[in-house]
Design a protein around this motif. Structure first.
Motif, PDB file in Angstrom:
ATOM      1  N   ALA A 129      13.375  11.772 -13.536  1.00 31.48           N
ATOM      2  CA  ALA A 129      13.368  11.510 -12.094  1.00 31.48           C
ATOM      3  C   ALA A 129      12.047  10.882 -11.663  1.00 31.48           C
ATOM      4  O   ALA A 129      12.030   9.944 -10.858  1.00 31.48           O
ATOM      5  CB  ALA A 129      13.612  12.808 -11.333  1.00 31.48           C
ATOM      6  N   ALA A 130      10.926  11.375 -12.203  1.00 32.60           N
ATOM      7  CA  ALA A 130       9.619  10.819 -11.865  1.00 32.60           C
ATOM      8  C   ALA A 130       9.491   9.374 -12.359  1.00 32.60           C
ATOM      9  O   ALA A 130       8.938   8.515 -11.666  1.00 32.60           O
ATOM     10  CB  ALA A 130       8.516  11.676 -12.475  1.00 32.60           C
ATOM     11  N   GLN A 131      10.020   9.116 -13.557  1.00 32.74           N
ATOM     12  CA  GLN A 131       9.967   7.768 -14.104  1.00 32.74           C
ATOM     13  C   GLN A 131      10.771   6.795 -13.251  1.00 32.74           C
ATOM     14  O   GLN A 131      10.330   5.677 -12.974  1.00 32.74           O
ATOM     15  CB  GLN A 131      10.500   7.770 -15.529  1.00 32.74           C
ATOM     16  N   ARG A 132      11.949   7.219 -12.809  1.00 28.42           N
ATOM     17  CA  ARG A 132      12.786   6.358 -11.959  1.00 28.42           C
ATOM     18  C   ARG A 132      12.099   6.094 -10.620  1.00 28.42           C
ATOM     19  O   ARG A 132      12.140   4.970 -10.096  1.00 28.42           O
ATOM     20  CB  ARG A 132      14.150   7.003 -11.735  1.00 28.42           C
ATOM     21  N   ALA A 133      11.489   7.118 -10.038  1.00 30.27           N
ATOM     22  CA  ALA A 133      10.786   6.935  -8.768  1.00 30.27           C
ATOM     23  C   ALA A 133       9.612   5.979  -8.933  1.00 30.27           C
ATOM     24  O   ALA A 133       9.341   5.153  -8.053  1.00 30.27           O
ATOM     25  CB  ALA A 133      10.306   8.289  -8.242  1.00 30.27           C
ATOM     26  N   TYR A 134       8.901   6.089 -10.063  1.00 27.69           N
ATOM     27  CA  TYR A 134       7.785   5.175 -10.342  1.00 27.69           C
ATOM     28  C   TYR A 134       8.291   3.737 -10.460  1.00 27.69           C
ATOM     29  O   TYR A 134       7.686   2.807  -9.912  1.00 27.69           O
ATOM     30  CB  TYR A 134       7.092   5.610 -11.630  1.00 27.69           C
ATOM     31  N   GLU A 135       9.404   3.557 -11.164  1.00 29.76           N
ATOM     32  CA  GLU A 135       9.977   2.221 -11.324  1.00 29.76           C
ATOM     33  C   GLU A 135      10.398   1.632  -9.987  1.00 29.76           C
ATOM     34  O   GLU A 135      10.186   0.435  -9.725  1.00 29.76           O
ATOM     35  CB  GLU A 135      11.175   2.282 -12.273  1.00 29.76           C
ATOM     36  N   MET A 136      10.983   2.452  -9.113  1.00 30.04           N
ATOM     37  CA  MET A 136      11.415   1.965  -7.801  1.00 30.04           C
ATOM     38  C   MET A 136      10.216   1.509  -6.978  1.00 30.04           C
ATOM     39  O   MET A 136      10.257   0.461  -6.320  1.00 30.04           O
ATOM     40  CB  MET A 136      12.169   3.070  -7.064  1.00 30.04           C
ATOM     41  N   ASN A 137       9.137   2.275  -7.022  1.00 28.92           N
ATOM     42  CA  ASN A 137       7.932   1.883  -6.284  1.00 28.92           C
ATOM     43  C   ASN A 137       7.325   0.599  -6.840  1.00 28.92           C
ATOM     44  O   ASN A 137       6.835  -0.245  -6.088  1.00 28.92           O
ATOM     45  CB  ASN A 137       6.901   3.008  -6.313  1.00 28.92           C
TER      46      ASN A 137
ATOM     47  N   HIS B 239       0.826  -1.202   0.000  1.00 29.54           N
ATOM     48  CA  HIS B 239       0.000   0.000   0.000  1.00 29.54           C
ATOM     49  C   HIS B 239       0.870   1.265   0.000  1.00 29.54           C
ATOM     50  O   HIS B 239       0.524   2.256  -0.649  1.00 29.54           O
ATOM     51  CB  HIS B 239      -0.923  -0.013   1.220  1.00 29.54           C
ATOM     52  N   ILE B 240       1.989   1.214   0.718  1.00 30.62           N
ATOM     53  CA  ILE B 240       2.882   2.376   0.757  1.00 30.62           C
ATOM     54  C   ILE B 240       3.449   2.653  -0.633  1.00 30.62           C
ATOM     55  O   ILE B 240       3.446   3.795  -1.114  1.00 30.62           O
ATOM     56  CB  ILE B 240       4.023   2.141   1.770  1.00 30.62           C
ATOM     57  N   ALA B 241       3.930   1.610  -1.303  1.00 33.94           N
ATOM     58  CA  ALA B 241       4.490   1.773  -2.642  1.00 33.94           C
ATOM     59  C   ALA B 241       3.425   2.205  -3.643  1.00 33.94           C
ATOM     60  O   ALA B 241       3.708   2.954  -4.578  1.00 33.94           O
ATOM     61  CB  ALA B 241       5.156   0.479  -3.103  1.00 33.94           C
ATOM     62  N   ALA B 242       2.186   1.740  -3.426  1.00 33.95           N
ATOM     63  CA  ALA B 242       1.089   2.140  -4.329  1.00 33.95           C
ATOM     64  C   ALA B 242       0.843   3.644  -4.251  1.00 33.95           C
ATOM     65  O   ALA B 242       0.579   4.295  -5.272  1.00 33.95           O
ATOM     66  CB  ALA B 242      -0.186   1.375  -3.980  1.00 33.95           C
ATOM     67  N   THR B 243       0.936   4.232  -3.040  1.00 38.31           N
ATOM     68  CA  THR B 243       0.775   5.683  -2.928  1.00 38.31           C
ATOM     69  C   THR B 243       1.908   6.406  -3.661  1.00 38.31           C
ATOM     70  O   THR B 243       1.692   7.473  -4.253  1.00 38.31           O
ATOM     71  CB  THR B 243       0.750   6.134  -1.458  1.00 38.31           C
ATOM     72  N   GLY B 244       3.100   5.810  -3.620  1.00 40.04           N
ATOM     73  CA  GLY B 244       4.226   6.400  -4.345  1.00 40.04           C
ATOM     74  C   GLY B 244       4.009   6.380  -5.845  1.00 40.04           C
ATOM     75  O   GLY B 244       4.343   7.344  -6.542  1.00 40.04           O
ATOM     76  N   MET B 245       3.442   5.288  -6.374  1.00 33.32           N
ATOM     77  CA  MET B 245       3.171   5.199  -7.804  1.00 33.32           C
ATOM     78  C   MET B 245       2.100   6.198  -8.215  1.00 33.32           C
ATOM     79  O   MET B 245       2.218   6.854  -9.258  1.00 33.32           O
ATOM     80  CB  MET B 245       2.744   3.776  -8.157  1.00 33.32           C
ATOM     81  N   ARG B 246       1.056   6.335  -7.387  1.00 34.51           N
ATOM     82  CA  ARG B 246       0.006   7.317  -7.707  1.00 34.51           C
ATOM     83  C   ARG B 246       0.569   8.733  -7.705  1.00 34.51           C
ATOM     84  O   ARG B 246       0.213   9.560  -8.562  1.00 34.51           O
ATOM     85  CB  ARG B 246      -1.141   7.196  -6.699  1.00 34.51           C
ATOM     86  N   ALA B 247       1.452   9.012  -6.751  1.00 42.47           N
ATOM     87  CA  ALA B 247       2.049  10.343  -6.670  1.00 42.47           C
ATOM     88  C   ALA B 247       2.873  10.648  -7.920  1.00 42.47           C
ATOM     89  O   ALA B 247       2.810  11.746  -8.474  1.00 42.47           O
ATOM     90  CB  ALA B 247       2.914  10.460  -5.415  1.00 42.47           C
TER      91      ALA B 247
ATOM     92  N   ALA C 115       8.559  -6.895  -5.051  1.00 45.27           N
ATOM     93  CA  ALA C 115       9.305  -7.564  -3.991  1.00 45.27           C
ATOM     94  C   ALA C 115       8.394  -7.919  -2.821  1.00 45.27           C
ATOM     95  O   ALA C 115       8.489  -9.024  -2.256  1.00 45.27           O
ATOM     96  CB  ALA C 115      10.451  -6.661  -3.519  1.00 45.27           C
ATOM     97  N   ALA C 116       7.481  -6.978  -2.448  1.00 45.01           N
ATOM     98  CA  ALA C 116       6.570  -7.254  -1.345  1.00 45.01           C
ATOM     99  C   ALA C 116       5.628  -8.400  -1.687  1.00 45.01           C
ATOM    100  O   ALA C 116       5.303  -9.235  -0.828  1.00 45.01           O
ATOM    101  CB  ALA C 116       5.774  -5.990  -1.011  1.00 45.01           C
ATOM    102  N   ASP C 117       5.199  -8.453  -2.940  1.00 42.99           N
ATOM    103  CA  ASP C 117       4.321  -9.541  -3.368  1.00 42.99           C
ATOM    104  C   ASP C 117       5.045 -10.890  -3.302  1.00 42.99           C
ATOM    105  O   ASP C 117       4.471 -11.885  -2.857  1.00 42.99           O
ATOM    106  CB  ASP C 117       3.834  -9.261  -4.791  1.00 42.99           C
TER     107      ASP C 117
END
Length: 260
Positions: free
Chosen positions: A234-242, A5-13, A248-250
Motif C-alpha cells: 500500500a505504501a509503495q502504491r501511494a508513493y508511485e501515485m505521488n 510541493h503537495i505530492a512531494a510531501t506525500g512521497m516523503r510521508a 503530470a504537474a511538471d
C-alpha cells in the motif's frame, strides 16, 4: 504549481512509512519487540472561498466553500503494545510476561529501564541480569550450587539447596503504565519512562492489572509478516501515485511555459 510541493510531501510521508515497516520486519525475531505504525495528518489549508460567508445581500451563505490543502505530515510513529506469541525455550532463566507488565532493569547510570525481554542470565556474582549484564530489579542472586531454579507465575524465585531444601531467593516485580505506548524506546529491547507514559506502577505478577510470568518461555515480536507486506504494498502504491502527480504537474508546467 502547488501540486509539485503537495505530492512531494506525500512521497516523503511514504518514505517514512516504508522505513517504519522495514524496521518492523527487521525485528520480526527480536524478543519482546513491539511494532510501530506511522500515523499522518493533513497540513494547513488555503481558503479561497470560506464556507459560511454571506453570498448575497439577502443573507444567503456559502454552504461548502473552496479549500486547497498543502499536503501531509507525519503525526506519530505509534507503538503497538499488543501481546506477542510465547515460545517455549526450555531454558531455566527465560521468563515471559503474559499480559500487562514490564521487567524493571537497573541501568549503569542508576536509572531504571523497562523491557519485555526476559532472556536472563547470571553474572559472575550469581546476580540475575539481562544479556547486556544489567541487573533486574529487585536484585536476585542465585547461588553457585543452586539446582532446579523455579520461577513461579507470580514471580517467586526458588531453588533447591545442597540439602535438597527449597530456598526462596526473591520476588520478581513488574511495572505497568497508564499509557505504555508513551514509553521511549532506547534500543537493546529497553524502554524509558516519559511524561507521556506516566509514572511506573509497580506490583506483583498475577495481581489485578498485572499479567503473570511463564518460566522457560520468551515473548516474540508482535509483528505479523502478512500485515507488514500488505502495508508495504500500500505504501509503495501511494508513493508511485505521488510520483505520477509530480510528473503530470511538471508536464503541465512545461506546457504552460511553452504557450507563453
Amino acid at each position: 504549481m502547488k501540486a509539485l510541493h503537495i505530492a512531494a510531501t506525500g512521497m516523503r510521508a511514504q518514505e517514512l512509512n516504508v522505513e517504519v515497516i522495514s524496521n518492523n520486519v527487521a525485528n520480526m525475531r527480536t524478543t519482546g519487540y513491539k511494532r510501530q505504525r506511522a500515523d499522518f495528518q493533513d497540513l494547513l489549508y488555503q481558503n479561497l472561498r470560506r464556507m459560511g460567508t454571506n453570498s448575497s445581500a439577502n443573507g444567503t451563505i456559502v454552504p461548502t466553500g473552496v479549500q486547497i490543502g498543502s499536503g501531509v505530515k507525519t503525526a506519530s510513529t505509534a507503538r503497538i503494545m499488543s501481546q506477542g506469541n510465547l515460545t517455549q525455550t526450555g531454558k531455566e532463566l527465560d521468563v515471559a510476561v503474559r499480559g500487562e507488565g514490564f521487567f524493571q532493569i537497573q541501568m549503569p547510570d542508576g536509572g531504571t529501564a523497562y523491557t519485555r525481554d526476559g532472556s536472563f542470565e547470571r553474572d559472575p556474582n550469581g546476580q540475575l541480569v539481562t544479556i547486556d549484564g544489567y541487573a533486574i530489579l529487585p536484585g536476585i542472586v542465585i547461588p553457585e550450587d543452586a539446582r532446579d531454579i523455579t520461577i513461579s507465575t507470580d514471580g517467586q524465585v526458588q531453588i533447591l539447596d545442597a540439602n535438597n531444601a527449597v530456598q526462596q531467593l526473591g520476588q520478581i516485580q513488574t511495572a505497568r503504565f497508564i499509557n505504555k505506548s508513551g514509553l521511549e524506546a532506547i534500543g537493546d529491547n529497553l524502554f524509558l519512562q516519559t511524561e507521556s507514559s506516566g509514572d511506573a506502577i509497580v506490583g506483583t505478577p498475577g495481581e489485578a492489572g498485572f499479567g503473570d510470568l511463564m518460566q522457560k518461555h520468551l515473548e516474540m515480536a508482535n509483528v505479523e509478516a502478512v500485515s507488514e507486506i500488505s502495508d508495504l504494498i500500500a505504501a509503495q502504491r501511494a508513493y508511485e501515485m505521488n510520483s505520477r502527480i509530480i510528473k503530470a504537474a511538471d508536464e503541465m508546467s512545461a506546457t504552460t511555459s511553452n504557450l507563453r
